[in-house]
Scaffold this active site. Structure first.
Site, PDB file in Angstrom:
ATOM      1  CD1 TRP A  81       0.791  -0.475   2.957  1.00 21.98           C
ATOM      2  CD2 TRP A  81      -0.709   0.889   3.626  1.00 21.98           C
ATOM      3  NE1 TRP A  81       1.146  -0.125   4.360  1.00 21.98           N
ATOM      4  CE2 TRP A  81       0.298   0.896   4.778  1.00 21.98           C
ATOM      5  CE3 TRP A  81      -1.788   2.105   3.704  1.00 21.98           C
ATOM      6  CZ2 TRP A  81       0.007   1.716   5.897  1.00 21.98           C
ATOM      7  CZ3 TRP A  81      -1.902   2.741   4.809  1.00 21.98           C
ATOM      8  CH2 TRP A  81      -0.853   2.556   5.884  1.00 21.98           C
ATOM      9  CG  ASP A  82       4.972   0.842   1.414  1.00 18.89           C
ATOM     10  OD1 ASP A  82       3.745   0.033   1.812  1.00 18.89           O
ATOM     11  OD2 ASP A  82       5.954   0.779   1.853  1.00 18.89           O
ATOM     12  CD  GLU A  84       2.349  -4.381   8.988  1.00 18.48           C
ATOM     13  OE1 GLU A  84       3.488  -4.681   9.448  1.00 18.48           O
ATOM     14  OE2 GLU A  84       1.933  -4.808   7.927  1.00 18.48           O
ATOM     15  CE  LYS A 107       5.697  -2.289  11.550  1.00 20.53           C
ATOM     16  NZ  LYS A 107       5.448  -3.816  10.796  1.00 20.53           N
ATOM     17  CD  GLN A 108       2.631   0.860  10.050  1.00 22.41           C
ATOM     18  OE1 GLN A 108       3.279  -0.073  10.034  1.00 22.41           O
ATOM     19  NE2 GLN A 108       2.648   1.426   8.738  1.00 22.41           N
TER      20      GLN A 108
HETATM   21  O1  IFM Z   1       3.691  -1.691   4.097  1.00 19.31           O
HETATM   22  C1  IFM Z   1       4.506  -1.494   5.083  1.00 19.31           C
HETATM   23  C2  IFM Z   1       3.813  -1.739   6.193  1.00 19.31           C
HETATM   24  O2  IFM Z   1       2.812  -0.803   6.559  1.00 19.31           O
HETATM   25  C3  IFM Z   1       4.671  -1.901   7.289  1.00 19.31           C
HETATM   26  N1  IFM Z   1       5.639  -3.199   7.222  1.00 19.31           N
HETATM   27  C4  IFM Z   1       6.466  -2.806   6.096  1.00 19.31           C
HETATM   28  C5  IFM Z   1       5.757  -2.694   4.903  1.00 19.31           C
HETATM   29  C6  IFM Z   1       6.271  -2.363   3.374  1.00 19.31           C
HETATM   30  O3  IFM Z   1       6.969  -0.968   3.985  1.00 19.31           O
END
Ligand code: IFM
Length: 718
Positions: free
Chosen positions: A321-322, A463, A573-574
């Site tokens: 999705w990046d 995640e 995580k994010q």
């Molecule tokens: O898409 C990301 C994900 O959100 C977090 N882990 C790494 C992936 C690739 O950058």
């Protein structure tokens, strides 16, 4: 400080992997890692190809590295001279962002080796390198150069049945193991002095030995050209590679370099962000855009960008999705054709997404979490290896990270909103949106005891919490996708296009169901509330980040999954709720965003390089750009600093960080400058942090380049 280059002095073996990423050169077709001319597989030298994949046995499928035709190692009086093996008195390595080149300058006792390398931005198949050797004493010198076929792979080998040709142009040809795709590399050289040449092929490649009597104080220049073609480019890749090398030697290094530089200059004219006030930040931003340009698939009409760019085989060379959320915004504002190329990749890979949905028992399009060619899912059920037991761990990214389909629909819709151009919708974009909405329709659960509709058992951007219910980011993305599908008919009021599409997809009943579903699924938010990331999140242990970090028994331990240290806590995580707020700015008041930001930010590990961008962007939106500054610097300098995590359990996840590179531009332009473009109309809402005096950047609007200047006093557009 030179904001257009980055130099590292001295040699440290432990920087080998990071420097390979930091000093990468590329042109979207291929990337050449920032390694020394004389290095090979043990130093992770690689020519990484875009869009060519192979699987060896039951190992992970990954992109193919081509044979390395720029290899060159010098011997002086029979002794090999190589960084890391021979003591260097001085050593520098530089990446030049503006000209798109890599250079090294190493002083060994008997010889100074300088080289300049580029992957041509003007001719996608071509790699060039100029070696300049200056001797401090008279000696017998021999340069071994050629095409190395014994190359670095994570899950290889991928190339088999090599054949070699060793005339004035060297040629190595092979085929991939899984799909039998031919891959060819050729090499030609041009020495600016007299030397004897012998050629040979061995088990590790095809080479030439150039020997000469070197005189003290004299410089010897050798230009090396290598061309790479695959069966995806041409029926006769060997022939093509051979002839391109021949032509390259005729054109010469200088003229190829000047075409390459002109191509780079045009890219910078369309995209460079002049940041006044902090040179370090300006350089980091240039580095970020440099990395993005080096991997952007300008040579293709439908291709996207892997999560680690062209820096190697990490993350299986897959597209995440990046691309839609962190890379697309840069290109849609600076080079809309490229934004289309990324989205066409999703349109073309729709069959893969339909197949994946069907495999899980759903209808519509469930896009791969880690997408390879044709929309093949690269993500495995066991995507992390436990550091304690060394056993693969069941992870759920592949099956539960269902926001991916909504992310793609989001970008398709943004493309239309920003440009006002309907062509992508007609080319298949509308169909993608409808199929993604259909997927959510079949994936949603309705409850008999309430009128609630839920998306259960999902993973959001955070995640570390797997298999949760009603992750708001996911629900919001799904609802937005459905809303877009319902708005589609209004885009085509006077044509039969949409009606025909509905018929083709047998969509009438689904369309009516989606109308009912939308109000039941769309999350409702109250002004100023802390939005719970998913059902039950606020009941989890509320401890601080350092407490959770302190529970790690091994620094490479994975924080998620059932046993991970974060899973039972509120540490995420994010950016997740905050990512949603960043993507839907009009739906949340500044007050709500700020409250949530102050709640979630201290609870975020920023374990993904995607995280800081979202926090920075939202901080600008609620008028606190100084809160964004650190996140901006961290995001923009990630590949200069060698930042980001390198391990998920025992799996190597290092490489360059395209999403952060895109994130740096997003923070500067959409955050600090507050740029917003709707239907070709542009506005800005400057929120410059105290460190920045002004920003000046180009934007492409309806095919024309305009230049926006932003200061603390306002903004102008030329
Ligand atoms: O898409 C990301 C994900 O959100 C977090 N882990 C790494 C992936 C690739 O950058």
């Amino acid at each position: 400080m030179d904001i257009w280059s980055y130099t590292q002095s001295g040699y440290r073996e432990e920087d080998t992997v990071t420097n390979g990423n930091r000093f990468l050169v590329g042109n979207g077709y291929m990337g050449y890692r920032g390694t020394m001319d004389e290095w090979g597989k043990s130093e992770f030298a690689a020519v990484n190809l875009a869009g060519v994949y192979d699987q060896n046995g039951d190992k992970w499928r990954e992109p193919v590295n081509a044979p390395n035709g720029l290899f060159a190692v010098l011997s002086v009086n029979g002794e090999t001279v190589a960084l890391g093996k021979t003591t260097a008195q001085k050593h520098t390595q530089t990446v030049h962002f503006r000209r798109g080149t890599h250079s090294r300058d190493t002083l060994f006792a008997p010889v100074r080796i300088r080289s300049e390398r580029f992957v041509s931005m003007a001719e996608k198949h071509l790699l060039c390198s100029r070696l300049t050797l200056t001797f401090s004493e008279d000696c017998q010198a021999e340069l071994l150069t050629g095409i190395v076929t014994d190359i670095w792979d994570i899950n290889g080998p991928h190339l088999f049945n090599y054949t070699y040709q060793a005339d004035s142009i060297l040629l190595a040809e092979a085929r991939t193991g899984e799909l039998n795709i031919p891959v060819a590399a050729a090499q030609s050289v041009k020495a600016g002095f007299d030397c004897a040449e012998k050629r040979e092929s061995t088990e590790t490649g095809v080479y030439r030995r150039l020997s000469f009597n070197a005189e003290a104080g004299k410089s010897y220049v050798i230009d090396i050209f290598s061309a790479v073609f695959t069966g995806l480019d041409d029926k006769e890749p060997g022939k093509q590679a051979y002839s391109l090398c021949q032509k390259a030697a005729e054109s010469g290094f200088e003229s190829l370099l000047s075409a390459h530089r002109a191509a780079w200059e045009e890219l910078w004219q369309n995209s460079a962000v002049e940041l006044q006030g902090c040179d370090e930040a300006a350089r980091a931003l240039n580095a970020s855009l440099y990395h993005l340009h080096s991997i952007a698939p300008r040579h293709a009409s439908a291709l996207s960008i892997p999560a680690r760019g062209l820096s190697g085989q990490t993350y299986k060379g897959a597209v995440f999705w990046d691309s839609e959320i962190f890379l697309f915004p840069v290109f849609v504002h600076t080079e809309p054709e490229l934004a289309k190329t990324l989205l066409r990749y999703r349109i073309e890979t729709l069959p893969g997404a339909l197949k994946k949905a069907a495999e899980y028992g759903y209808r519509g399009a469930f896009y791969p979490w880690e997408s390879q060619e044709g929309g093949a899912e690269g993500c495995t059920d066991y995507n992390v290896v436990d550091v304690f037991t060394h056993r693969p761990v069941r992870t759920y990214f592949r099956d539960k990270q269902i926001h991916i389909s909504g992310d793609i629909a989001y970008a398709l819709w943004r493309y239309y909103e920003i440009t006002g151009d309907l062509s992508l919708m007609r080319e298949g974009g509308a169909e993608v949106i409808l199929q993604c909405a259909r997927f959510y329709l079949s994936r949603a659960h309705s409850r008999l005891d309430t009128d609630k509709v839920e998306l259960l058992d999902v993973i959001g951007p955070d995640e570390y919490h797997e298999r949760v219910g009603n992750n708001v980011f996911t629900n919001q993305m799904a609802a937005h996708c459905i809303a877009c599908s319902l708005e589609l008919p209004e885009l085509f009021p006077d044509s039969s296009f949409f009606d025909d599409l509905i018929k083709k997809l047998d969509y009438e009943d689904d369309f009516n169901l989606l109308k009912k579903l939308l109000p039941l699924l769309r999350p409702a938010f109250e002004e100023g509330e802390i939005i719970e990331q998913f059902d039950g999140y606020l009941e989890l242990e509320d401890c601080d980040l350092e407490t959770v970090r302190g529970r790690l028994l091994d620094e490479r331990e994975y924080w998620g999954t059932n046993h991970g240290v974060a899973a039972h806590t509120r540490i995420i995580k994010q950016a997740d709720v905050i990512a949603m707020m960043a993507l839907f700015p009009s739906q949340f008041s500044d007050k709500t965003v700020e409250r949530n930001w102050r709640f979630y930010e201290p609870r975020t590990e920023h374990g993904s390089s995607l995280s800081s961008c979202m926090y920075a962007l939202t901080a600008c939106r609620f008028g606190q750009p100084d809160l964004a500054w650190e996140h901006f610097i961290k995001t923009a300098s990630i590949d200069l600093e060698g930042g980001g995590k390198n391990w998920a359990g025992e799996i190597y996840i290092g490489g360059t960080h395209p999403a952060a590179n895109g994130g740096a531009w997003i923070i500067a332009v959409l955050g600090f400058a507050g740029l917003s473009v709707l239907n070709g109309e542009l506005t800005a809402n400057p929120r410059l942090p105290s460190q920045i005096k002004s920003l000046r950047f180009p934007v492409t609007l309806r095919g024309k380049r305009v230049c926006v200047t932003v200061t603390h006093d306002g903004w102008t557009v030329e």
